[in-house]
Design a protein around this motif. Structure first.
Motif, PDB file in Angstrom:
ATOM      1  N   MET A   1      68.228  41.731  53.743  1.00 36.12           N
ATOM      2  CA  MET A   1      68.134  40.983  54.997  1.00 36.12           C
ATOM      3  C   MET A   1      66.965  41.518  55.817  1.00 36.12           C
ATOM      4  SD  MET A   1      70.968  40.496  58.052  1.00 36.12           S
ATOM      5  CE  MET A   1      72.012  39.479  57.025  1.00 36.12           C
ATOM      6  N   THR A   2      66.292  40.592  56.536  1.00 33.08           N
ATOM      7  CA  THR A   2      65.186  41.010  57.383  1.00 33.08           C
ATOM      8  C   THR A   2      65.701  41.737  58.613  1.00 33.08           C
ATOM      9  OG1 THR A   2      65.246  38.923  58.588  1.00 33.08           O
ATOM     10  CG2 THR A   2      63.789  39.028  56.685  1.00 33.08           C
ATOM     11  N   THR A   3      64.806  42.446  59.273  1.00 31.31           N
ATOM     12  CA  THR A   3      65.130  43.030  60.567  1.00 31.31           C
ATOM     13  C   THR A   3      64.491  42.155  61.631  1.00 31.31           C
ATOM     14  OG1 THR A   3      63.140  44.407  60.653  1.00 31.31           O
ATOM     15  CG2 THR A   3      65.060  45.310  59.515  1.00 31.31           C
ATOM     16  N   GLN A   4      64.708  42.514  62.914  1.00 32.86           N
ATOM     17  CA  GLN A   4      64.205  41.674  63.995  1.00 32.86           C
ATOM     18  C   GLN A   4      62.689  41.573  63.999  1.00 32.86           C
ATOM     19  OE1 GLN A   4      65.934  43.339  67.510  1.00 32.86           O
ATOM     20  NE2 GLN A   4      67.840  42.208  67.294  1.00 32.86           N
ATOM     21  N   GLN A 189      68.387  29.141  61.950  1.00 28.62           N
ATOM     22  CA  GLN A 189      68.515  30.467  61.355  1.00 28.62           C
ATOM     23  C   GLN A 189      68.385  30.325  59.850  1.00 28.62           C
ATOM     24  OE1 GLN A 189      72.156  32.653  61.086  1.00 28.62           O
ATOM     25  NE2 GLN A 189      73.457  30.870  61.471  1.00 28.62           N
ATOM     26  N   LYS A 196      65.577  35.507  55.685  1.00 31.83           N
ATOM     27  CA  LYS A 196      67.013  35.697  55.891  1.00 31.83           C
ATOM     28  C   LYS A 196      67.277  36.622  57.082  1.00 31.83           C
ATOM     29  CE  LYS A 196      71.341  37.067  53.684  1.00 31.83           C
ATOM     30  NZ  LYS A 196      72.008  37.568  52.459  1.00 31.83           N
ATOM     31  N   GLY A 197      68.159  36.152  57.967  1.00 31.75           N
ATOM     32  CA  GLY A 197      68.507  36.924  59.148  1.00 31.75           C
ATOM     33  C   GLY A 197      67.705  36.571  60.374  1.00 31.75           C
ATOM     34  N   CYS A 199      66.118  34.095  63.283  1.00 30.75           N
ATOM     35  CA  CYS A 199      66.569  32.903  63.979  1.00 30.75           C
ATOM     36  C   CYS A 199      65.782  32.765  65.274  1.00 30.75           C
ATOM     37  CB  CYS A 199      68.070  32.974  64.279  1.00 30.75           C
ATOM     38  SG  CYS A 199      68.542  34.374  65.324  1.00 30.75           S
TER      39      CYS A 199
END
Length: 273
Positions: A1-4, A189, A196-197, A199
């Motif tokens: 999953m990606t981070t912010q 999202q 992924k992750g 949004c």
């Protein structure tokens, strides 16, 4: 999953979407055809399709050009034609919804912000009273091969998608969700894929083309992006494109096709709120 912080360029997004993408074929239906587009603002532009290229020319002869194009159709008799137009040293995204049954069209002209505008920052734009996205878009309506008059084009702004929560599968690996919040904004999202992750909530525009067939356009503010898609709720299909800079250097463009199998997850009704 990606981070912010894992935002990617439109070029990287195109690479992620490409493997086994559910894109529709580039149709040759329009090859050899000519249309005179009569715009609601008085323009008259001839469009000729031949050998995978589109030749266009203003009726007064003041401007003309030639571009490769992509043409698709999610509903018989209605085509989405997409190309990049170079004029007066600028590059424009042009998407045409050609409705041959109604002898009408809708045109979407988009332009990306330059490097300086992109780096201006959301807070600075907000304080200056500017739109948070630097992506510009214009909409025109008109008629095909007949004089334009008010009401001649049945395509119109619509709120019929508002309240829907839709899922879009663009490939075996890329899945997104859209929530159509109101007539000006939607939230997205990434459920699976290269984003992924991630949004966001972005500016958008809706037009009803026919029963359960809509033109949806969005303009992203983090990575300057223009999206143009046709959504057919009857066939559970969407098709269109995503337009932006291929990398962080603001030179090369990426204008890649996207199409999905889509379904409605639910609808929210706010009543008298």
């Amino acid at each position: 999953m990606t981070t912010q912080s894992d935002w990617i360029t439109v070029g990287a997004l195109a690479e992620g979407f490409a493997p086994e993408a559910f894109i529709l074929p580039n149709l040759a239906d329009l090859d050899g055809r000519r249309f005179d587009l009569r715009f609601d603002n008085g323009w008259s532009i001839e469009h000729r399709f031949a050998d995978g290229h589109l030749d266009w020319a203003l009726a007064d002869g003041s401007s003309r050009g030639r571009s490769p194009y992509r043409a698709t159709s999610v509903r018989p008799g209605i085509y989405l034609v997409d190309f990049i137009k170079e004029e007066f040293g600028q590059q424009w995204s042009v998407s045409l919804v050609l409705d041959t049954g109604a002898a009408a069209f809708t045109a979407v002209l988009g332009r990306l912000p330059d490097a300086a505008a992109t780096r201006e920052g959301l807070y600075g734009r907000a304080l200056a009273g500017k739109s948070l996205t630097g992506v510009e878009v214009q909409f025109f309506h008109g008629t095909l091969d007949r004089p334009f008059q008010p009401g001649a084009c049945p395509h119109a702004p619509s709120a019929e998608l508002v309240g829907l929560r839709n899922r879009y599968r663009y490939s075996p690996t890329e899945v997104y969700e859209h929530i159509y919040l109101n007539e000006n904004y939607y939230s997205w999202q990434c459920l699976a894929g290269v984003e992924k992750g991630l949004c966001d909530t972005d500016r958008c525009h809706y037009f009803k083309i026919a029963d359960e067939l809509y033109l949806f356009v969005w303009r992203e503010k983090i990575v300057p992006t223009l999206g143009v898609v046709m959504i057919d709720l009857q066939a559970h299909r969407s098709d269109g494109k995503i337009f932006g800079y291929a990398d962080g250097e603001f030179g090369a463009l990426s204008n890649f096709p996207v199409a999905s199998h889509c379904d409605v997850l639910n609808r929210t009704v706010h009543g008298d709120a």
